[in-house]
Structure formats: C-alpha cells, structure tokens
Enzyme design. Structure first.
Site, PDB file in Angstrom:
ATOM      1  N   HIS A  73       0.813  -1.228   0.000  1.00  0.00           N
ATOM      2  CA  HIS A  73       0.000   0.000   0.000  1.00  0.00           C
ATOM      3  C   HIS A  73       0.844   1.276   0.000  1.00  0.00           C
ATOM      4  O   HIS A  73       0.318   2.363   0.244  1.00  0.00           O
ATOM      5  CB  HIS A  73      -0.959   0.001   1.196  1.00  0.00           C
ATOM      6  CG  HIS A  73      -2.064  -0.996   1.052  1.00  0.00           C
ATOM      7  ND1 HIS A  73      -3.066  -0.875   0.103  1.00  0.00           N
ATOM      8  CD2 HIS A  73      -2.328  -2.156   1.717  1.00  0.00           C
ATOM      9  CE1 HIS A  73      -3.879  -1.909   0.192  1.00  0.00           C
ATOM     10  NE2 HIS A  73      -3.458  -2.700   1.153  1.00  0.00           N
TER      11      HIS A  73
ATOM     12  N   HIS B  94      -1.715  -8.975   8.990  1.00  0.00           N
ATOM     13  CA  HIS B  94      -2.505  -8.306  10.034  1.00  0.00           C
ATOM     14  C   HIS B  94      -2.983  -9.235  11.137  1.00  0.00           C
ATOM     15  O   HIS B  94      -3.856  -8.862  11.924  1.00  0.00           O
ATOM     16  CB  HIS B  94      -3.701  -7.544   9.421  1.00  0.00           C
ATOM     17  CG  HIS B  94      -3.297  -6.362   8.592  1.00  0.00           C
ATOM     18  ND1 HIS B  94      -4.181  -5.365   8.259  1.00  0.00           N
ATOM     19  CD2 HIS B  94      -2.112  -6.019   8.041  1.00  0.00           C
ATOM     20  CE1 HIS B  94      -3.556  -4.449   7.516  1.00  0.00           C
ATOM     21  NE2 HIS B  94      -2.290  -4.835   7.378  1.00  0.00           N
TER      22      HIS B  94
HETATM   23 FE   FE2 Z   1      -0.799  -4.057   6.061  1.00  0.00          FE
HETATM   24 FE   FE2 Z   2       0.324  -5.134   2.977  1.00  0.00          FE
END
Ligand code: FE2
Ligand code: FE2
Length: 272
Positions: free
Chosen positions: A68, A180
């Site tokens: 990202h 995550h």
């Molecule tokens: Fe992430």
């Molecule tokens: Fe990522």
C-alpha cells in the site's frame, strides 16, 4: 540493542493508539530503535506525510511500508525529504524512495532497517531474496553495524519462513508484516536471527484484517463490488515484537511479543 517493531498501523484508531503508546513503551522497555510499519495508516490505504511526521515525532525511528506504499501519492515527494520512511527494496530500479536506511543512534551505534516484499499471492516484483542479499552485502553485522532489522512484507507464511532461514545469522530480526494477524512463532533461529512470521496489525481486531467487517464479509458472499472498505474504528490493539541483541555479534538474545489495548490478549516483556 533493544529493538521494538510495531506492525501495520491501520486507520485513525491504529495511528492514535501507536502515537499514544509509543513514548511510554520506549521508556518502559528502554528501546534503542523503534520501527513502525505504517502502510495502512491512512484510512487503511497508504501513508500521508503528515501521518509519517506524527509517527516519527511519537518515537518511531524508521517507518516501513508495503504493497500500500503508493495509495497516498503525497508520500512520493516526501521520500526526497526524509530517509526514515522506506518502501520495499525489490520494486524495479527507478522507483521513488529507498528500501533500506542506516540509522545512527544517539550513542553512536548503527542499525540498518530494510523492507522487502514477498511475491507469493502478491504483485510480481523483483526477487526479494536476491535484493536482500545484495543489500546485506553492503554491511557487516557486529562490525559496521550493530543491528539489522528486516521487515518482510508478505502473504504466505512459507515464503516468510524461507526468507527467515535464508538470512539466519546475517540479520538481527526478520519480522513479517502484511497479514494483520499476529503469529505465535516468535523464536531465535539456530544461527541467531530473531524471527516472527507476522507481527500483526495495530488496529481494531473486531474487523476483517482491520476493515469494517460487514462490508468486508459481503465481498465474499457476493461477487459484486461492494461499498468501499473503511477501517473498523474500535479500540486498537498495538501489536509489536521486542528484541534484544548482542552488539558484538548483532544477533538476537531475546524475542517476545508485545500486545497492548483493544481485544487481543495482552503481552509485555517482563524485566527488560
Ligand atoms: Fe498491512
Ligand atoms: Fe500489505
């Protein structure tokens, strides 16, 4: 050296939790080097320069990114202003920003932080293994630098474990980011590298990897594009890992998880 690595900051709740907890964590754990992955800080997608400055001011020495990295375009000119925000090193040559940084601590010790990205179930990039090996050839752990931290941003635990073993004995810490979800396999590998498959996010765990659960689940039930995903906004759990190294070798002598606040079971190193 005492190192704290904090995983993917997700949205406002993640930013606020990390910014408010980091100063106390630094002093309580007597941290020498703090690294924060902030690829999801901006509403789940990217990092703005203002947010980067806020996290650096709160006590992050280096900020790492991931897939990202480019979601907030304003980060591109910001790369020219600071070397403390890095993106994966295996983007093609000519990509803005750098994939590693050498940090000199206030006491003169030096540490390298590098960021690489996996290729399994991810966008194809240059080889992270060869890219990391080329970066490591520029340093000598325990001689020219006292510690090397590698953030391996990848989806597959197999690729992460292969990466960890590949560089066992050459870096102080290989820590996974991107999924995550914190894994329970923190360990010191046979040749002395601290390793954790994924450190987890710093975000609201009443969610689908940090995003509001209703919209995220609808995407799996229906093959129609749903509403735009937005971060869950409940109290964040700050997820990180604490590592101690021996300055003479740069290798790890201790690794323990750190989890504070929110829904996950807490974890904090005793007697750092
Ligand atoms: Fe992430
Ligand atoms: Fe990522």
């Amino acid at each position: 050296m005492r190192i704290l690595f904090i995983g993917d900051v997700v949205g406002r709740t993640g930013r606020e939790a990390v910014a408010s907890r980091l100063p106390a964590l630094r002093s309580q754990l007597r941290i020498d080097l703090a690294v924060v992955n902030a690829e999801n800080a901006s509403h789940g997608f990217g990092l703005s320069p203002e947010m980067a400055k806020m996290l650096l001011a709160a006590g992050a020495d280096v900020i790492t990114l991931g897939n990202h990295a480019w979601d907030r375009k304003e980060i591109i000119p910001y790369f020219a202003e600071t070397d403390r925000v890095i993106r994966p090193l295996n983007y093609p040559p000519g990509t803005p920003g750098g994939g590693s940084v050498v940090v000199t601590l206030s006491d003169g010790r030096r540490a390298v932080v590098l960021n690489a990205m996996g290729r399994l179930f991810m966008d194809p990039l240059d080889c992270p293994f060869r890219g990391t090996a080329a970066e490591l050839a520029r340093h000598r752990l325990g001689v020219t630098v006292q510690a090397i931290v590698a953030d391996f941003h990848a989806e597959a635990s197999s690729e992460k474990m292969a990466y960890g073993h590949s560089f066992d004995g050459q870096v102080s810490l290989v820590v996974g980011t991107h999924t995550h979800c914190p894994t329970a396999d923190a360990q010191i590998l046979p040749n002395g590298t601290a390793y954790l498959t994924d450190v987890g996010m710093s975000g609201d765990y009443d969610s689908v990897i940090g995003m509001a659960k209703e919209g995220a689940a609808t995407r799996f039930w229906r093959k129609l594009p749903g509403e735009r995903l937005a971060p869950a906004e409940g109290e964040a759990t700050v997820c990180g890992v604490y590592v101690e190294t021996d300055d003479r070798t740069g290798l790890a002598v201790r690794i323990e998880p750190v989890r504070i606040g929110g829904r996950l079971a807490p974890a904090m190193p005793e007697r750092p």
